[in-house]
Design a protein around this motif. Structure first.
Motif, PDB file in Angstrom:
ATOM      1  N   ALA A  49       7.942  42.344  -0.490  1.00 28.10           N
ATOM      2  CA  ALA A  49       7.752  40.857  -0.477  1.00 28.10           C
ATOM      3  C   ALA A  49       8.702  40.127   0.340  1.00 28.10           C
ATOM      4  O   ALA A  49       9.975  40.337  -0.129  1.00 28.10           O
ATOM      5  CB  ALA A  49       7.522  40.422  -1.771  1.00 28.10           C
ATOM      6  N   LYS A  50       8.160  39.021   1.080  1.00 28.94           N
ATOM      7  CA  LYS A  50       9.223  38.496   1.928  1.00 28.94           C
ATOM      8  C   LYS A  50       8.484  37.109   2.500  1.00 28.94           C
ATOM      9  O   LYS A  50       7.447  37.048   2.211  1.00 28.94           O
ATOM     10  CB  LYS A  50       9.581  39.040   3.089  1.00 28.94           C
ATOM     11  N   THR A  86       7.656  34.004  -0.742  1.00 21.23           N
ATOM     12  CA  THR A  86       6.295  34.354  -0.521  1.00 21.23           C
ATOM     13  C   THR A  86       5.527  33.129  -1.058  1.00 21.23           C
ATOM     14  O   THR A  86       5.687  32.040  -1.776  1.00 21.23           O
ATOM     15  CB  THR A  86       5.921  35.521  -1.576  1.00 21.23           C
ATOM     16  N   ALA A  96       9.065  36.183  -7.084  1.00 18.67           N
ATOM     17  CA  ALA A  96       8.156  36.055  -5.715  1.00 18.67           C
ATOM     18  C   ALA A  96       8.582  34.852  -5.035  1.00 18.67           C
ATOM     19  O   ALA A  96       8.361  34.494  -3.803  1.00 18.67           O
ATOM     20  CB  ALA A  96       6.612  36.232  -6.020  1.00 18.67           C
ATOM     21  N   SER A 104       4.585  36.751   3.078  1.00 23.12           N
ATOM     22  CA  SER A 104       3.888  37.382   2.288  1.00 23.12           C
ATOM     23  C   SER A 104       2.952  36.608   1.225  1.00 23.12           C
ATOM     24  O   SER A 104       3.556  35.451   0.902  1.00 23.12           O
ATOM     25  CB  SER A 104       4.419  38.332   1.349  1.00 23.12           C
ATOM     26  N   ARG A 105       1.622  37.025   1.173  1.00 26.50           N
ATOM     27  CA  ARG A 105       0.714  36.414   0.109  1.00 26.50           C
ATOM     28  C   ARG A 105       0.713  37.337  -1.131  1.00 26.50           C
ATOM     29  O   ARG A 105       0.311  38.386  -0.958  1.00 26.50           O
ATOM     30  CB  ARG A 105      -0.710  36.111   0.555  1.00 26.50           C
TER      31      ARG A 105
END
Length: 354
Positions: free
Chosen positions: A174-175, A201, A196, A178-179
């Motif tokens: 996750a970065k 994200t 998150a 990202s969704r």
């Protein structure tokens, strides 16, 4: 001679937890003795005490979200000193030799990691007892440093809920860009939203219950989807790179699989057991989607998570209680009546007569 300890124990699946005297082992050269200050109350404690998984050994002293102060350290211990604040999570040992252990994935130890409670010590065969007690004695490899500046009370649930939510986000990269969707807003879900968001994200909460939008946005969600609303679910079909499913009971995951993009990943971190209704593989095969599971995290990754929390000021949203309120807390947990984690102040044990 061991160390005489008081704690709270379940003596059977249908009895309330009550005061219990027992012995901790005499410290080994690599042991750290920890005065317990706070511990988070996990759904696993409830399920274990009430034998929902069929593996309970009584008397059971639960508790694996432990924060405390070092009171003694063995001769071979170099990383911890008396007076330091430390944490202990779900494991207190592993074989240290298998491939997962050598890779820093002790939770997947081929021989089975030694659980903080309701397990047997792999060296002396004695029962392990958890953090619902005055002190714990733990090998230094499984003790974690608490970052300076974190609220220790609110940090206690990071040792299970926190790492359980953090690990899949890290593992599946996750970065920013990202969704990510988080299914369920409870102890795990609220931490997944915070992590998150801190990872950059675009994060969405998916919930069965309308009216959670304000809480979700406060915790980090950019948007909220009510899963019982067909139009809202249709609008996010094929949207997410990663879905973190935190729901702790059997439920239909097919609608959440449909929200994944091509090559997307759904990770289950809440429910242990059979998936019902069955998973339809067509939705996987036609879009190269994947359904996976993730379980807590290794010691190295848990320390990384704590340091991340220290850097970003992340802790759990908690409600403080006394240990004498534990059975009422279990009942409230079953009713989803907590935002979002109970934490017990160990000083309250002094209110029980010796």
């Amino acid at each position: 001679m061991g160390i005489a300890i008081r704690g709270y124990a379940a003596r059977s699946s249908d009895m309330q937890l009550r005061l219990f005297g027992f012995e901790r082992r005499s410290p080994r050269p690599d042991d750290v003795v920890i005065e317990v200050l706070y511990y988070g109350v996990c759904h696993s404690d409830l399920h274990g005490a009430r034998n929902n998984w069929g593996s309970a050994k009584y008397p059971m002293v639960p508790g694996h979200e432990i924060v405390g102060r070092v009171t003694a350290a063995g001769a071979d211990v170099t990383r911890f000193a008396v007076g330091e604040y430390v944490g202990v999570g779900c494991m207190v040992d592993s074989c240290q030799a298998c491939r997962p252990c050598r890779s820093g994935l002790e939770q997947y130890c081929d021989e089975g990691a030694t659980s903080t409670y309701n397990n047997l010590d792999r060296h002396d065969g004695l029962r392990t007892y958890g953090g619902f007690s005055e002190q714990v004695v733990v090998g230094d490899r499984f003790v974690l440093k608490m970052p300076e500046g974190l609220d220790l009370k609110a940090a206690a649930p990071l040792l299970c809920a926190g790492i359980t939510a953090y690990s899949p986000l890290r593992h599946w990269n996750a970065k920013p860009g990202s969704r990510v969707a988080v299914v369920g807003l409870g102890g795990l879900g609220h931490m997944a939203l915070k992590f998150a968001r801190a990872m950059g994200t675009d994060v969405t909460l998916i919930t069965r219950t309308a009216g959670k939008e304000d809480d979700a946005r406060t915790l980090g969600a950019h948007s909220v989807v009510v899963s019982t609303d067909g139009d809202q679910m249709a609008a996010v079909k094929g949207s997410f790179d990663l879905v973190i499913d935190t729901v702790p009971y059997k439920h239909d995951i097919n609608p959440y699989v449909a929200t994944l993009q091509t090559s997307g990943m759904l990770v289950m971190i809440g429910h242990f057991g059979v998936i019902e209704p069955p998973l339809n593989s067509t939705a996987l095969m036609m879009k190269r989607r994947t359904v996976a599971g993730s379980y807590i995290g290794g010691i190295r990754e848990t320390q990384e998570m704590l340091d991340f929390c220290g850097e970003h000021g992340i802790v759990c949203d908690i409600e403080m209680i006394d240990i004498q309120q534990i059975d009422a807390a279990f009942d409230r947990m079953l009713a989803a009546d907590v935002k979002y984690r109970f934490v017990i102040n160990m000083a309250s044990l002094k209110n029980d007569a010796a």
